[in-house]
Design a protein around this motif. Sequence first.
Motif: not given
Length: 254
Positions: A194-198, A172-179, A181-184, A214-221
């Motif tokens: 088929t596009q996504f952004f990290i 709701e606040d438009g914040t997408y934390p580091a890591g 993974i969202a759908v474009a 927001i469909m997921g997150k980076v867990t490493s790397g």
Amino acid sequence: MRAGSQSNRTARQRLARKEAKEAFARDQRKRRLRDNAFAGAAGALVLALAVALQVFWFSSNPTADDLAALKQEAKAGQNASAIPDPSLAAGRTFTGTLVLNGADIGVELDGSAAPQAAAVFKSLADSSFFDGKDCHRLTTQDTMGVLQCGSLDGTGAGDPDYQWGPVENSPEDGTYPAGTIAVARGASPDSHGTQFFIAYKDSVITQETGGYTIMGKVTSGLEVLEAIAADGVADGGRDGRPSTPVTIDSFTLK
């Protein structure tokens, strides 16, 4: 003489009545034509007003039925049967690896928070759709830093025959934390493809058109993305193709 006069008078009366009937009939025909023309014009005006009101009402006060109709129109011509059912991912968590330029990034997709998106990207990953695709867009703005990938041809173009929705799990606040993974997507909430952004850093993205799933997150790397961002955008700007070409070697989920 009297009988002949009576006969002549009767004939004249008959002729007068005939002429009167014909005149009345002509008048009625003219009246009907005039009324029909008026009715047709009035009907056209009413129809035009109705359409105008419908467009105005829909644009300012869309109902659930209106939105459903819009969604159906947006999907017209696409191969809807190719879109995986969200039930395939509901309640599940998928883990895997996104390999960019030979470097591994651990990822996790949340089927509980975004079942439709998780189902789509699990299906695409399983079919090796992403292998060899470029990451065509890097944003290095002060409030937003993301790498976007998954374009059909590496130019940012989407596949018009593979579009789906709705937006899920949008902040709701438009914040997408580091890591994150969202759908474009495009302008419509049902124009995901088929596009996504990290997000490689904490990012704030406008929610004016409904936000992004927001469909997921980076867990490493995450450092892999940070290094790509550090090289900047190819033309020296803040939003465009990465200076360092980025290719998806593989994207696996289980």
